[in-house]
Motif scaffolding. Structure first.
Motif, mmCIF file in Angstrom:
data_model
loop_
_atom_site.group_PDB
_atom_site.id
_atom_site.type_symbol
_atom_site.label_atom_id
_atom_site.label_comp_id
_atom_site.label_asym_id
_atom_site.label_seq_id
_atom_site.Cartn_x
_atom_site.Cartn_y
_atom_site.Cartn_z
ATOM 1 N N VAL A 217 1.316 -0.983 0.099
ATOM 2 C CA VAL A 217 0.254 0.340 0.489
ATOM 3 C C VAL A 217 1.194 1.170 -0.120
ATOM 4 N N LEU A 218 0.887 1.663 -0.747
ATOM 5 C CA LEU A 218 1.565 3.009 -1.254
ATOM 6 C C LEU A 218 1.345 4.341 -1.042
ATOM 7 N N PRO A 219 1.396 5.506 0.065
ATOM 8 C CA PRO A 219 0.303 6.557 0.982
ATOM 9 C C PRO A 219 0.289 7.782 -0.629
ATOM 10 N N ASP A 220 1.653 7.424 -2.148
ATOM 11 C CA ASP A 220 1.522 8.288 -2.477
ATOM 12 C C ASP A 220 2.407 8.090 -4.230
ATOM 13 N N GLY A 221 1.655 7.754 -3.964
ATOM 14 C CA GLY A 221 1.941 6.559 -5.824
ATOM 15 C C GLY A 221 1.732 6.710 -6.668
ATOM 16 N N ALA A 222 1.512 6.187 -7.630
ATOM 17 C CA ALA A 222 2.052 6.304 -9.182
ATOM 18 C C ALA A 222 1.192 4.595 -9.458
ATOM 19 N N VAL A 223 0.845 5.116 -11.051
ATOM 20 C CA VAL A 223 0.688 3.507 -11.527
ATOM 21 C C VAL A 223 0.625 3.970 -13.716
ATOM 22 N N ALA A 224 2.148 3.923 -14.206
ATOM 23 C CA ALA A 224 2.392 4.013 -15.144
ATOM 24 C C ALA A 224 1.676 2.786 -16.090
ATOM 25 N N ILE A 225 0.758 3.645 -17.281
ATOM 26 C CA ILE A 225 0.149 2.559 -18.558
ATOM 27 C C ILE A 225 0.505 2.470 -20.024
ATOM 28 N N LYS A 226 0.733 1.234 -20.466
ATOM 29 C CA LYS A 226 1.408 1.998 -22.211
ATOM 30 C C LYS A 226 1.136 0.715 -22.918
ATOM 31 N N ASP A 227 0.292 0.888 -23.631
ATOM 32 C CA ASP A 227 -0.629 -0.143 -24.503
ATOM 33 C C ASP A 227 -1.383 -1.217 -23.672
ATOM 34 N N GLY A 228 -1.581 -1.201 -23.003
ATOM 35 C CA GLY A 228 -2.714 -0.800 -22.537
ATOM 36 C C GLY A 228 -2.677 -2.218 -21.082
ATOM 37 N N ARG A 229 -1.145 -1.935 -20.542
ATOM 38 C CA ARG A 229 -0.858 -3.211 -19.518
ATOM 39 C C ARG A 229 -0.051 -1.986 -19.128
ATOM 40 N N ILE A 230 0.581 -2.729 -17.871
ATOM 41 C CA ILE A 230 0.656 -1.759 -16.321
ATOM 42 C C ILE A 230 1.901 -1.558 -16.821
ATOM 43 N N GLN A 231 2.410 -0.201 -17.089
ATOM 44 C CA GLN A 231 4.375 -0.691 -16.885
ATOM 45 C C GLN A 231 5.142 -0.498 -15.477
ATOM 46 N N ALA A 232 4.426 0.576 -14.762
ATOM 47 C CA ALA A 232 5.168 0.575 -13.269
ATOM 48 C C ALA A 232 4.166 0.874 -12.115
ATOM 49 N N VAL A 233 4.404 0.065 -10.684
ATOM 50 C CA VAL A 233 3.468 0.185 -9.996
ATOM 51 C C VAL A 233 4.527 0.994 -8.823
ATOM 52 N N GLY A 234 4.376 2.482 -8.266
ATOM 53 C CA GLY A 234 5.366 2.320 -7.126
ATOM 54 C C GLY A 234 5.246 3.722 -6.780
ATOM 55 N N PRO A 235 6.063 4.711 -6.014
ATOM 56 C CA PRO A 235 6.137 5.929 -5.270
ATOM 57 C C PRO A 235 6.495 6.704 -6.459
ATOM 58 N N ARG A 236 5.161 7.643 -5.908
ATOM 59 C CA ARG A 236 4.958 8.568 -7.137
ATOM 60 C C ARG A 236 6.241 9.790 -7.805
ATOM 61 N N ALA A 237 6.785 9.776 -6.869
ATOM 62 C CA ALA A 237 8.036 10.268 -7.178
ATOM 63 C C ALA A 237 9.444 10.049 -8.201
ATOM 64 N N GLU A 238 9.049 8.678 -7.692
ATOM 65 C CA GLU A 238 10.226 7.366 -8.572
ATOM 66 C C GLU A 238 8.919 6.633 -9.735
ATOM 67 N N VAL A 239 8.228 6.757 -9.778
ATOM 68 C CA VAL A 239 7.252 6.616 -10.911
ATOM 69 C C VAL A 239 7.134 7.326 -12.367
ATOM 70 N N GLU A 240 7.384 8.550 -11.505
ATOM 71 C CA GLU A 240 7.142 10.236 -12.181
ATOM 72 C C GLU A 240 8.625 10.374 -13.091
ATOM 73 N N ALA A 241 9.171 10.032 -12.628
ATOM 74 C CA ALA A 241 10.868 10.486 -12.785
ATOM 75 C C ALA A 241 11.030 9.416 -14.076
ATOM 76 N N ALA A 242 10.596 7.906 -14.180
ATOM 77 C CA ALA A 242 10.893 6.607 -14.156
ATOM 78 C C ALA A 242 9.382 7.176 -16.278
ATOM 79 N N HIS A 243 8.838 8.185 -15.944
ATOM 80 C CA HIS A 243 7.432 7.732 -17.227
ATOM 81 C C HIS A 243 7.496 9.371 -16.922
ATOM 82 N N PRO A 244 8.143 10.248 -18.046
ATOM 83 C CA PRO A 244 7.874 11.902 -17.424
ATOM 84 C C PRO A 244 6.972 12.762 -18.551
#
Length: 471
Positions: A20-47
């Motif tokens: 359970v991630l209090p400030d998280g994010a989910v990145a999606i591409k081509d209908g599938r999940i790319q990344a799930v993690g802390p918001r800052a980490e996922v935002e940096a990898a998917h800007p």
């Protein structure tokens, strides 16, 4: 480039670690999940996401799964004023004699729209109901349901199965002509439905056989029932389709395996009340799963030992058994009712904590339906079925302990956004691709015409039972 980024919410992943991630994010591409993690980490990898959903003040979790419901029921809600016998007979008449393809199309769109707005991204629908009254006399009815569900955009598992004997059974077909329909004709329609729709787009098909009990049928007919069961089972199994049965209780699971050989790890069974030791042993041995319907009338008439089955290693999911006669497809409602039902049975408030209830409508349900590798949790590589739930409404504040808040306090109207396969189907409670007024108008029109065709308008006259303790 990332197609969609959901960020800033409390991410309830339902992954193997149950993060359970209090400030998280989910990145999606081509209908599938790319990344799930802390918001800052996922935002940096998917800007540079093409689309962003700001989920601050919301929970982000996998789309909910309804393991058992009935197509057709959406237009027969409340008929009969809780008279189960009258309602079941009405289903028989309506589903065989008074429901053209337009009825099934309007009902499917209404039910799928209800599910979408409640955050149910995958739902099981038996094409018919009552006591095993399948609309399997002509593939036009299968097509009408599947096409309408596809138009809404959620995932559907459409269950097709024959009626009970005697055969032939009278049906009024899509041409308005009444004719007798044999088991073999029903089997042809079931087979055509699997071939046409299974694993096509977001529709899957499963086959079904009615539940039989030794005390309720002529032993001389056992061989014929066995023959029919094997044919229906093979029609699905040979094409990769799963198997379902509706209404098991008190010895019928053991019988389904011993006499008919119907069970296996690709089967899931509904209700499952007053089970015997042999029933539970059969479930463990065969690997079949169970869908528990805590809000159904069957749960009033008998007890489903869901906690005991789960402790024995059996996968148990929750089904709405909706949308009639007296319940909706709101899986939040059914989660809470499930918890209280078993706590009352054991006189123990520690039974079924909220985390387990949420598993029963996400990852456990996905596993029970044979889809655990694709849906049910937020993990990279899985299909991007994601919902957000408002944590800022008065009944959700303060939004600490987010899993408990979602399970104990939320309802379907708290769902804000719905994503299926990466497609945003609902955003901020709005579904721009669907016309709610048109869907409701079609449902009203078809219900009205059905009541006249079936000569059942008297069952729609309300008697609330004012002043009565028992009706």
């Amino acid at each position: 480039m990332t197609d969609l980024l959901l960020r800033g919410g409390v991410v309830i992943t339902m992954d193997p670690a149950r993060r359970v991630l209090p400030d998280g994010a989910v990145a999606i591409k081509d209908g599938r999940i790319q990344a799930v993690g802390p918001r800052a980490e996922v935002e940096a990898a998917h800007p540079d996401a093409a689309q962003v959903i700001e989920a601050r003040g919301r929970a982000i979790l996998p789309g909910l799964i309804d393991g058992h419901a009935h197509a057709g029921h959406g237009l027969v809600k409340t008929l009969g004023n809780n008279d189960s016998a009258a309602w079941t007979e009405a289903c028989r008449v309506i589903y065989t004699l008074a429901s053209p393809p337009s009825f099934w199309r309007a009902e499917a769109k209404l039910a799928a729209f209800e599910r979408l707005r409640f955050g149910v991204t995958t739902g099981v629908s038996l094409l018919g109901g009552g006591d095993s009254i399948g609309r399997v006399d002509d593939i036009a009815f299968t097509d009408a349901h599947a096409q309408a569900t596809e138009a809404v955009g959620i995932r559907s598992i459409l269950v097709l199965g024959p009626t009970r004997p005697p055969f032939p059974r009278p049906y009024v077909g899509p041409d308005g002509v009444e004719r007798p329909v044999s088991f073999e004709q029903q089997l042809d329609v079931i087979t055509a439905g699997v071939e046409t729709w299974h694993d096509k787009g977001r529709v899957k098909v499963a086959t079904l056989m009615p539940v039989y009990r030794e005390a309720k049928h002529d032993p001389a007919k056992v061989k014929e029932i066995e023959r029919q069961g094997h044919l229906v089972r093979e029609a699905g199994r040979s094409r990769g389709a799963a198997f379902h049965q509706d209404g098991h209780r008190q010895g019928s699971i053991e019988m389904a395996d011993r006499m008919f050989g119907l069970l296996g790890p690709d089967a899931w069974l509904s209700h499952c009340t007053e089970l015997t030791e042999a029933d539970i042993e059969t479930l463990v041995r065969t690997g079949a799963s169970v869908v528990h319907n805590p809000s159904a009338i069957a749960a009033v008439r008998g007890y489903c030992p869901a906690p005991r089955m789960m402790e024995a290693g059996i996968t148990v999911m929750i089904g709405s058994d909706a949308t009639a006669p007296d319940r909706s497809g709101d899986m939040f409602r059914h989660m809470f009712q499930c918890i209280r039902l078993h706590q009352r049975h054991y006189r123990d408030e520690t039974v079924l904590p909220p985390g387990k209830a949420l598993e029963m409508v996400t990852i456990d349900a996905a596993r029970g339906l044979g889809l655990g590798h694709e849906i049910g949790s937020l993990e990279p590589g899985k299909l991007a079925d994601v919902i957000t739930v408002d944590l800022s409404a008065p009944h959700m504040v303060p939004a600490n302990m987010p899993v408990a808040r979602v399970v104990y306090f939320a309802n379907g109207h708290d769902v804000v956004d719905v994503v299926v396969g990466g497609d945003v189907l609902m955003r901020n409670r709005t579904c721009p691709q669907l016309d709610a007024t048109e869907i409701a108008t079609a449902a009203w029109r078809e219900t009205d015409a059905m009541l006249d065709r079936a000569k059942l308008r008297h069952l729609a006259v309300e008697d609330p039972g004012w002043g009565l303790v028992r009706r």
